[in-house]
Design an enzyme around this catalytic site. Structure first.
Site, PDB file in Angstrom:
ATOM      1  N   ARG A  33     -47.208 -16.466 -61.260  1.00  0.00           N
ATOM      2  CA  ARG A  33     -47.595 -17.390 -60.022  1.00  0.00           C
ATOM      3  C   ARG A  33     -48.369 -18.431 -60.324  1.00  0.00           C
ATOM      4  O   ARG A  33     -49.581 -18.132 -60.974  1.00  0.00           O
ATOM      5  CB  ARG A  33     -48.136 -16.440 -59.022  1.00  0.00           C
ATOM      6  CG  ARG A  33     -47.027 -15.300 -58.380  1.00  0.00           C
ATOM      7  CD  ARG A  33     -47.716 -14.524 -57.031  1.00  0.00           C
ATOM      8  NE  ARG A  33     -46.756 -13.686 -56.784  1.00  0.00           N
ATOM      9  CZ  ARG A  33     -45.630 -13.925 -55.893  1.00  0.00           C
ATOM     10  NH1 ARG A  33     -45.295 -14.897 -55.755  1.00  0.00           N
ATOM     11  NH2 ARG A  33     -45.060 -12.806 -55.690  1.00  0.00           N
ATOM     12  N   GLY A  72     -38.800 -19.154 -55.713  1.00  0.00           N
ATOM     13  CA  GLY A  72     -38.932 -18.957 -54.198  1.00  0.00           C
ATOM     14  C   GLY A  72     -39.374 -20.370 -53.773  1.00  0.00           C
ATOM     15  O   GLY A  72     -39.232 -21.349 -54.330  1.00  0.00           O
ATOM     16  N   ILE A 109     -36.772 -11.848 -52.652  1.00  0.00           N
ATOM     17  CA  ILE A 109     -36.258 -10.791 -51.681  1.00  0.00           C
ATOM     18  C   ILE A 109     -36.751 -10.969 -50.328  1.00  0.00           C
ATOM     19  O   ILE A 109     -35.940 -10.516 -49.639  1.00  0.00           O
ATOM     20  CB  ILE A 109     -37.063  -9.455 -52.153  1.00  0.00           C
ATOM     21  CG1 ILE A 109     -38.529  -9.561 -52.110  1.00  0.00           C
ATOM     22  CG2 ILE A 109     -36.677  -9.020 -53.719  1.00  0.00           C
ATOM     23  CD1 ILE A 109     -39.121  -8.075 -51.992  1.00  0.00           C
ATOM     24  N   ASP A 110     -37.577 -12.003 -50.296  1.00  0.00           N
ATOM     25  CA  ASP A 110     -38.038 -12.376 -48.762  1.00  0.00           C
ATOM     26  C   ASP A 110     -36.889 -13.239 -48.104  1.00  0.00           C
ATOM     27  O   ASP A 110     -37.002 -13.358 -46.836  1.00  0.00           O
ATOM     28  CB  ASP A 110     -39.303 -13.195 -48.721  1.00  0.00           C
ATOM     29  CG  ASP A 110     -40.388 -12.647 -49.397  1.00  0.00           C
ATOM     30  OD1 ASP A 110     -40.183 -11.327 -49.354  1.00  0.00           O
ATOM     31  OD2 ASP A 110     -41.323 -12.959 -49.690  1.00  0.00           O
ATOM     32  N   TYR A 132     -43.326  -2.462 -55.136  1.00  0.00           N
ATOM     33  CA  TYR A 132     -42.723  -2.999 -56.044  1.00  0.00           C
ATOM     34  C   TYR A 132     -41.388  -2.375 -56.419  1.00  0.00           C
ATOM     35  O   TYR A 132     -40.337  -3.341 -57.150  1.00  0.00           O
ATOM     36  CB  TYR A 132     -43.461  -3.381 -57.324  1.00  0.00           C
ATOM     37  CG  TYR A 132     -44.461  -4.331 -56.891  1.00  0.00           C
ATOM     38  CD1 TYR A 132     -44.507  -5.338 -56.914  1.00  0.00           C
ATOM     39  CD2 TYR A 132     -45.961  -3.615 -56.563  1.00  0.00           C
ATOM     40  CE1 TYR A 132     -45.545  -6.299 -56.480  1.00  0.00           C
ATOM     41  CE2 TYR A 132     -46.690  -4.346 -56.210  1.00  0.00           C
ATOM     42  CZ  TYR A 132     -46.773  -5.711 -56.042  1.00  0.00           C
ATOM     43  OH  TYR A 132     -47.958  -6.396 -55.813  1.00  0.00           O
ATOM     44  N   ARG A 182     -38.471  -4.932 -55.806  1.00  0.00           N
ATOM     45  CA  ARG A 182     -38.054  -5.997 -56.715  1.00  0.00           C
ATOM     46  C   ARG A 182     -37.624  -5.814 -58.073  1.00  0.00           C
ATOM     47  O   ARG A 182     -37.040  -6.459 -58.775  1.00  0.00           O
ATOM     48  CB  ARG A 182     -39.497  -6.922 -56.903  1.00  0.00           C
ATOM     49  CG  ARG A 182     -40.195  -7.292 -55.707  1.00  0.00           C
ATOM     50  CD  ARG A 182     -40.593  -8.824 -55.782  1.00  0.00           C
ATOM     51  NE  ARG A 182     -41.444  -8.866 -56.983  1.00  0.00           N
ATOM     52  CZ  ARG A 182     -42.876  -9.244 -57.005  1.00  0.00           C
ATOM     53  NH1 ARG A 182     -43.404  -9.486 -55.627  1.00  0.00           N
ATOM     54  NH2 ARG A 182     -43.599  -9.253 -57.866  1.00  0.00           N
TER      55      ARG A 182
HETATM   56  O1  F6P Z   1     -41.698 -12.054 -54.111  1.00  0.00           O
HETATM   57  C1  F6P Z   1     -42.031 -11.992 -52.950  1.00  0.00           C
HETATM   58  C2  F6P Z   1     -42.673 -10.833 -52.583  1.00  0.00           C
HETATM   59  O2  F6P Z   1     -42.445  -9.657 -53.052  1.00  0.00           O
HETATM   60  C3  F6P Z   1     -43.312 -10.829 -51.231  1.00  0.00           C
HETATM   61  O3  F6P Z   1     -42.357 -10.014 -50.423  1.00  0.00           O
HETATM   62  C4  F6P Z   1     -44.683 -10.018 -51.304  1.00  0.00           C
HETATM   63  O4  F6P Z   1     -45.442 -10.786 -50.200  1.00  0.00           O
HETATM   64  C5  F6P Z   1     -45.232 -10.648 -52.607  1.00  0.00           C
HETATM   65  O5  F6P Z   1     -44.165 -11.034 -53.292  1.00  0.00           O
HETATM   66  C6  F6P Z   1     -46.221  -9.802 -53.634  1.00  0.00           C
HETATM   67  O6  F6P Z   1     -46.593 -10.462 -54.468  1.00  0.00           O
HETATM   68  P1  F6P Z   1     -47.362 -10.091 -55.804  1.00  0.00           P
HETATM   69  O7  F6P Z   1     -46.140  -9.807 -56.807  1.00  0.00           O
HETATM   70  O8  F6P Z   1     -47.981 -11.262 -56.472  1.00  0.00           O
HETATM   71  O9  F6P Z   1     -48.134  -8.979 -55.520  1.00  0.00           O
END
Ligand code: F6P
Length: 357
Positions: A73, A109, A133-134, A279, A282
């Site tokens: 990120r 995203g 996924i959002d 997680y 994902r």
């Molecule tokens: O990528 C989207 C997401 O999974 C959101 O649904 C969630 O709020 C966020 O990422 C979590 O982020 P991280 O991986 O930085 O904890």
């Protein structure tokens, strides 16, 4: 021509399937196409790192979860801040040129698309592919990774429902989605949730407990509640996100779920538990729908590149693959419409959104 690919932001199922499809199209259709991977999303571009991607690197990765390029990120608001060695944006532009890229594919995203639009404005040839996924990227009916996550959450919900029934419990299931409730809404409906709490519809503790108490009074022994990570109490709406984050540790978590489970347990008298899916939503292999979508989106994005159409992102509209200008969608989100068909339909079959509607 030289093409770079990066995957940025939170990962999801299908990233590798898109990388593969972009690569296969380009290697097959563009003479002397050279493909490189940029590791760790924009992080790798900022540092100027890359590695060659050959056919054998991408051939077998369609069903693989995660991303062979890795991701990170990189907050948009930090992109233009002056730092030693120049802003992140200026370093990315310099490295884009140093790498000799003719086009950069950015799989990501909403945040990724904002940075992609910035790079494009600064003269880089960028093509986005909408991932998350959002499902909250503006201008596309669906993002890749979303349907797989709906399958995963629905399956988890089904499993939790059987233990809820065995124990005559109320179960709260926390689903990812901070700003948008698509994943909670679609998996909640698919799994037969009795109540769905999403960020777009603030809920009232009273309304939630009255609905659940009425269910129990009518003889039901269990209830399933889908709670989005970003669900908000009606009393919190007037606060900004940062203020909420400050107040929420009093709930024991940054999300409302645990606090809500306690209140429901106290007020309804029913044993109440909660599960945070986290997680697992994902990870893993993409479902067949996403495999097909990723293959189509990736191939389409690569075709755009071969045609020299840059500054755009692939999208789905009414079942067709199309594209939007990055400048038109960057910084915008697609939210659940509280008056829209999905919500109205759910209400019509008795699903509560924890409000007074
Ligand atoms: O990528 C989207 C997401 O999974 C959101 O649904 C969630 O709020 C966020 O990422 C979590 O982020 P991280 O991986 O930085 O904890």
């Amino acid at each position: 021509m030289k093409f770079g690919i990066l995957t940025s932001g939170g990962d999801c199922a299908g990233l590798n399937a898109v990388i593969r499809s972009i690569g296969l199209y380009l290697l097959r259709n563009v003479k002397n196409a050279e493909l490189i991977g940029i590791p760790d999303g924009y992080g790798g571009l900022i540092r100027g790192e890359s590695f060659p991607l050959k056919r054998e690197d991408i051939e077998g990765i369609l069903p693989l979860g995660g991303t062979i390029l890795r991701t990170s990120r990189q907050p948009f608001k930090k992109m233009t801040v002056a730092e030693e060695g120049g802003s992140r944006l200026s370093r990315m532009i310099a490295n884009y040129k140093k790498m000799g890229l003719d086009c950069l594919f950015t799989l990501g995203g909403a945040g990724t698309h904002k940075t992609a639009a910035l790079l494009s404005m600064e003269g880089c040839n960028v093509i986005g592919v909408p991932k998350t996924i959002d499902n909250d990227i503006y201008g596309t009916d669906v993002t890749f990774g979303f349907r797989t996550a709906v399958e995963v959450v629905t399956d988890a919900f089904d499993r939790i429902a059987t233990t809820a029934a065995s124990h005559s419990r109320i179960m709260l299931v926390e689903v990812m989605g901070n700003k948008a409730g698509w994943l909670t809404l679609h998996s909640g409906i698919a799994a037969g949730a009795h109540m769905i709490l999403i960020p777009e519809i603030p809920f009232s503790l009273d309304a939630v407990c009255e609905f659940l108490s009425a269910r129990l009074a009518a003889g039901e022994r269990t209830a399933m509640v889908a709670v989005a990570e970003g669900a908000v109490l009606d009393t919190e709406v007037r606060f900004k996100k940062e203020q909420r984050a400050f107040a929420r540790p009093a709930f024991g978590e940054t999300t409302v779920t645990r606090h809500l489970a306690e209140v429901i347990g106290e007020r309804t008298g029913a044993e109440t538990r909660y599960s945070v899916l986290g997680y697992l939503q994902r990870g893993g292999t993409p479902c067949a729908y996403d495999r097909l979508l990723c293959s189509r989106l990736g191939g389409f994005a690569a075709k755009l590149a071969a045609e020299g159409k840059f500054g755009v992102t692939a999208a789905v509209s009414g079942g067709n693959i199309t594209f939007n200008a990055l400048a038109d969608i960057a910084g915008k989100y697609k939210f659940v419409d509280p008056q829209g068909d999905d919500v109205q339909f759910a209400r019509s079959i008795g699903i509560s959104f924890g409000d007074r509607a």
